[in-house]
Design a protein around this motif. Structure first.
Motif, mmCIF file in Angstrom:
data_model
loop_
_atom_site.group_PDB
_atom_site.id
_atom_site.type_symbol
_atom_site.label_atom_id
_atom_site.label_comp_id
_atom_site.label_asym_id
_atom_site.label_seq_id
_atom_site.Cartn_x
_atom_site.Cartn_y
_atom_site.Cartn_z
ATOM 1 N N ARG A 155 0.830 -1.214 0.000
ATOM 2 C CA ARG A 155 0.000 0.000 0.000
ATOM 3 C C ARG A 155 0.859 1.257 0.000
ATOM 4 N NH1 ARG A 155 -1.807 3.954 2.825
ATOM 5 N NH2 ARG A 155 -0.483 3.397 4.597
ATOM 6 N N GLN A 156 1.890 1.273 0.847
ATOM 7 C CA GLN A 156 2.765 2.445 0.910
ATOM 8 C C GLN A 156 3.495 2.659 -0.411
ATOM 9 O OE1 GLN A 156 5.381 2.242 4.306
ATOM 10 N NE2 GLN A 156 3.706 2.023 5.762
ATOM 11 N N ASP A 157 3.939 1.556 -1.018
ATOM 12 C CA ASP A 157 4.671 1.649 -2.277
ATOM 13 C C ASP A 157 3.759 2.145 -3.401
ATOM 14 O OD1 ASP A 157 6.701 1.486 -4.093
ATOM 15 O OD2 ASP A 157 6.917 -0.694 -4.025
ATOM 16 N N VAL A 158 2.559 1.565 -3.483
ATOM 17 C CA VAL A 158 1.609 1.995 -4.515
ATOM 18 C C VAL A 158 1.247 3.464 -4.329
ATOM 19 C CG1 VAL A 158 -0.743 1.717 -5.400
ATOM 20 C CG2 VAL A 158 0.654 -0.301 -4.917
ATOM 21 N N THR A 159 0.961 3.841 -3.088
ATOM 22 C CA THR A 159 0.597 5.234 -2.806
ATOM 23 C C THR A 159 1.683 6.191 -3.262
ATOM 24 O OG1 THR A 159 -0.740 4.580 -0.886
ATOM 25 C CG2 THR A 159 -0.001 6.867 -0.979
ATOM 26 N N ARG A 160 2.914 5.898 -2.900
ATOM 27 C CA ARG A 160 4.019 6.782 -3.265
ATOM 28 C C ARG A 160 4.175 6.883 -4.773
ATOM 29 N NH1 ARG A 160 9.158 6.088 -4.759
ATOM 30 N NH2 ARG A 160 8.983 3.820 -4.544
ATOM 31 N N ARG A 170 -2.139 13.588 -2.165
ATOM 32 C CA ARG A 170 -2.341 12.213 -1.723
ATOM 33 C C ARG A 170 -3.801 11.905 -1.407
ATOM 34 N NH1 ARG A 170 2.078 8.977 -0.020
ATOM 35 N NH2 ARG A 170 4.069 9.952 -0.533
ATOM 36 N N TYR A 171 -4.574 12.900 -0.990
ATOM 37 C CA TYR A 171 -5.953 12.620 -0.608
ATOM 38 C C TYR A 171 -6.866 12.364 -1.810
ATOM 39 C CZ TYR A 171 -6.634 17.556 -1.872
ATOM 40 O OH TYR A 171 -6.663 18.747 -2.539
ATOM 41 N N VAL A 172 -6.375 12.611 -3.013
ATOM 42 C CA VAL A 172 -7.216 12.465 -4.197
ATOM 43 C C VAL A 172 -7.545 10.997 -4.477
ATOM 44 C CG1 VAL A 172 -7.320 12.798 -6.714
ATOM 45 C CG2 VAL A 172 -6.394 14.605 -5.237
ATOM 46 N N HIS A 187 -11.449 10.351 -7.256
ATOM 47 C CA HIS A 187 -11.883 11.047 -8.474
ATOM 48 C C HIS A 187 -10.711 11.816 -9.078
ATOM 49 C CE1 HIS A 187 -14.451 13.164 -11.283
ATOM 50 N NE2 HIS A 187 -13.824 14.280 -10.931
ATOM 51 N N LEU A 188 -10.532 11.650 -10.364
ATOM 52 C CA LEU A 188 -9.500 12.372 -11.102
ATOM 53 C C LEU A 188 -10.160 13.123 -12.256
ATOM 54 C CD1 LEU A 188 -6.837 9.532 -11.209
ATOM 55 C CD2 LEU A 188 -6.674 11.648 -9.872
ATOM 56 N N GLU A 189 -9.519 14.171 -12.686
ATOM 57 C CA GLU A 189 -10.107 14.993 -13.739
ATOM 58 C C GLU A 189 -10.061 14.314 -15.098
ATOM 59 O OE1 GLU A 189 -11.776 17.934 -13.620
ATOM 60 O OE2 GLU A 189 -11.751 17.508 -11.470
ATOM 61 N N ARG A 190 -9.000 13.580 -15.365
ATOM 62 C CA ARG A 190 -8.825 13.025 -16.711
ATOM 63 C C ARG A 190 -8.878 11.512 -16.695
ATOM 64 N NH1 ARG A 190 -3.592 15.096 -19.529
ATOM 65 N NH2 ARG A 190 -2.680 14.050 -17.715
ATOM 66 N N ARG A 191 -9.454 10.966 -17.741
ATOM 67 C CA ARG A 191 -9.504 9.514 -17.896
ATOM 68 C C ARG A 191 -8.096 8.930 -17.977
ATOM 69 N NH1 ARG A 191 -12.371 6.303 -22.971
ATOM 70 N NH2 ARG A 191 -11.672 4.207 -22.384
ATOM 71 N N GLU A 192 -7.203 9.650 -18.663
ATOM 72 C CA GLU A 192 -5.831 9.170 -18.820
ATOM 73 C C GLU A 192 -5.142 9.001 -17.469
ATOM 74 O OE1 GLU A 192 -7.149 11.683 -20.390
ATOM 75 O OE2 GLU A 192 -7.075 11.220 -22.544
ATOM 76 N N THR A 211 -7.918 -3.482 -8.847
ATOM 77 C CA THR A 211 -9.300 -3.121 -9.141
ATOM 78 C C THR A 211 -9.412 -1.607 -9.011
ATOM 79 O OG1 THR A 211 -10.164 -5.209 -8.304
ATOM 80 C CG2 THR A 211 -11.705 -3.370 -8.462
ATOM 81 N N SER A 212 -9.756 -0.950 -10.105
ATOM 82 C CA SER A 212 -9.860 0.500 -10.081
ATOM 83 C C SER A 212 -11.313 0.915 -9.969
ATOM 84 C CB SER A 212 -9.246 1.115 -11.344
ATOM 85 O OG SER A 212 -9.425 2.524 -11.317
ATOM 86 N N ARG A 213 -11.646 1.662 -8.912
ATOM 87 C CA ARG A 213 -12.969 2.247 -8.742
ATOM 88 C C ARG A 213 -12.873 3.771 -8.860
ATOM 89 N NH1 ARG A 213 -15.528 -2.156 -8.175
ATOM 90 N NH2 ARG A 213 -14.907 -3.834 -6.763
ATOM 91 N N LEU A 214 -11.862 4.202 -9.581
ATOM 92 C CA LEU A 214 -11.669 5.632 -9.808
ATOM 93 C C LEU A 214 -12.725 6.163 -10.768
ATOM 94 C CD1 LEU A 214 -7.797 5.625 -10.307
ATOM 95 C CD2 LEU A 214 -9.017 6.543 -8.328
#
Length: 233
Positions: A155-160, A170-172, A187-192, A211-214
């Motif tokens: 988790r720490q590695d992925v987050t960084r 980081r809170y995004v 939530h992110l602004e761009r699909r990319e 699993t992406s729930r973004l």
């Protein structure tokens, strides 16, 4: 600890033989050290070949098959058959070994080492420096150590890596890990950016799947669901 490159997982104290090592001594080295193969080096510690249990067993099989049939006329031998015939008469490591040795460098990524092993059908890779001198060895078992990382380490590695790759606060994006499976929420602004976040997470050592729930926003449209699952290795 991050297991990214071979130098992080390889064994530095390597059991090895030289070309003049007798057959029985090679067998003894494998048995006493509980290993299934070893590199053969020259006087400058450069790797010239590799011996595996298969090579020793092939020696025995070829001798048994050949004994008592010396006067039988045989068809022209293929290259592999000639190699097997040489090993059947081998008394020292230089005649018994398989050459050239398939090697790797300390800076190869663990995923690259796994690919090399798969492509060449080998279980170990001698690790060499820029002068092809032996500095270590890595096995399939060593590569599997990346999957022993704890969920918190992952988790720490992925987050960084995600936040470095996207350059966002980081809170995004919230990163959760359960049994090596990463779940991304936020939530992110761009699909990319959503796709990139999943790609980055999927290439972190020890990750079993993603699993992406973004969610993300298209220009002029409302937010919608993001990318699907991705994987590692």
């Amino acid at each position: 600890m991050m297991y990214c490159r071979i130098k992080d997982v390889m064994t530095q104290e390597v059991v090895r033989a030289d070309g003049a090592t007798p057959f029985k001594q090679v067998a003894r080295l494998l048995l006493d050290n509980r290993i299934s193969g070893l590199p053969v080096v020259d006087d400058e510690e450069k790797v010239v070949g590799v011996i595996s249990e298969t090579d020793l067993l092939q020696h025995q099989v070829q001798q048994v098959e050949g004994y008592g049939h010396r006067h039988v006329r045989r068809p022209k031998l293929t290259r592999s058959a000639r190699t097997a015939a040489v090993k059947a008469r081998a008394r020292t490591a230089d005649r018994l070994m398989t050459r050239p040795a398939i090697t790797a460098t300390p800076d190869h990524y663990v995923t690259e080492a796994a690919q090399i092993m798969r492509e060449h059908g080998v279980d170990r890779l001698p690790v060499v420096d820029d002068k092809h001198r032996l500095v270590g060895i890595v096995t399939r078992g060593d590569l599997l150590r990346v999957f022993l990382r704890t969920d918190e380490e992952i988790r720490q590695d992925v987050t960084r890596r995600v936040f470095l790759g996207l350059d966002v606060p980081r809170y995004v994006v919230d990163v959760g890990v359960d049994g090596g499976v990463v779940t991304l929420r936020g939530h992110l602004e761009r699909r990319e950016d959503a796709e990139l976040a999943a790609w980055i997470a999927g290439h972190v050592d020890g990750v079993v799947g993603v699993t992406s729930r973004l969610t993300h926003r298209r220009t002029g449209t409302r937010a919608r669901s993001g990318v699907g699952a991705s994987g590692h290795m």
